[in-house]
Write a protein that holds these residues in place. Sequence first.
Motif, PDB file in Angstrom:
ATOM      1  N   ARG A  22       0.775  -1.240   0.000  1.00  0.00           N
ATOM      2  CA  ARG A  22       0.000   0.000   0.000  1.00  0.00           C
ATOM      3  C   ARG A  22       0.809   1.294   0.000  1.00  0.00           C
ATOM      4  N   THR A  23       2.130   1.208   0.006  1.00  0.00           N
ATOM      5  CA  THR A  23       2.948   2.423   0.028  1.00  0.00           C
ATOM      6  C   THR A  23       4.072   2.304  -0.995  1.00  0.00           C
ATOM      7  N   ASP A  24       4.841   3.366  -1.115  1.00  0.00           N
ATOM      8  CA  ASP A  24       6.002   3.336  -2.010  1.00  0.00           C
ATOM      9  C   ASP A  24       7.305   3.161  -1.222  1.00  0.00           C
ATOM     10  N   LEU A  25       7.221   2.630  -0.012  1.00  0.00           N
ATOM     11  CA  LEU A  25       8.404   2.452   0.827  1.00  0.00           C
ATOM     12  C   LEU A  25       9.485   1.631   0.129  1.00  0.00           C
ATOM     13  N   HIS A  27       9.741   1.175  -3.197  1.00  0.00           N
ATOM     14  CA  HIS A  27      10.007   1.623  -4.566  1.00  0.00           C
ATOM     15  C   HIS A  27      11.314   2.409  -4.594  1.00  0.00           C
ATOM     16  N   VAL A  28      12.222   2.025  -5.476  1.00  0.00           N
ATOM     17  CA  VAL A  28      13.512   2.701  -5.599  1.00  0.00           C
ATOM     18  C   VAL A  28      13.420   3.720  -6.729  1.00  0.00           C
ATOM     19  N   PHE A  38      11.973   6.175  -2.901  1.00  0.00           N
ATOM     20  CA  PHE A  38      13.134   6.708  -2.197  1.00  0.00           C
ATOM     21  C   PHE A  38      14.390   6.437  -3.015  1.00  0.00           C
ATOM     22  N   MET A  39      15.362   7.293  -2.864  1.00  0.00           N
ATOM     23  CA  MET A  39      16.659   7.036  -3.473  1.00  0.00           C
ATOM     24  C   MET A  39      17.237   5.763  -2.820  1.00  0.00           C
ATOM     25  N   PRO A  40      18.118   5.050  -3.517  1.00  0.00           N
ATOM     26  CA  PRO A  40      18.655   3.803  -2.961  1.00  0.00           C
ATOM     27  C   PRO A  40      19.210   3.991  -1.545  1.00  0.00           C
TER      28      PRO A  40
END
Length: 91
Positions: A22-25, A27-28, A38-40
């Motif tokens: 459910r989030t973009d936690l 996602h790189v 987030f950035m790597p």
Amino acid sequence: MAQKHKSIEDLSLSILSFFERRTDLFHVMERPNDRMGFMPGVAEKMVFKHFHFFQHKYLGRAQPHILKEAYGAPNAAPADAAGGQAALQDT
């Protein structure tokens, strides 16, 4: 929510599963101007920073002798345990 889980590990698995779905936690970002993720390495640092913040808070309340042994004073915090966003923005 915690009562529905058999252990802390089971609860943390559910929480991380929610973040994955459910989030973009996780996602790189591939470019600095991407609007999602987030950035790597940044998400991991954020999670560890928040873990350490709450661990320190717990130890100060429930086991202050451990803080005294580790940091020399009952309420002394490690430099990165502020829990804010400033250290994350430096990366």
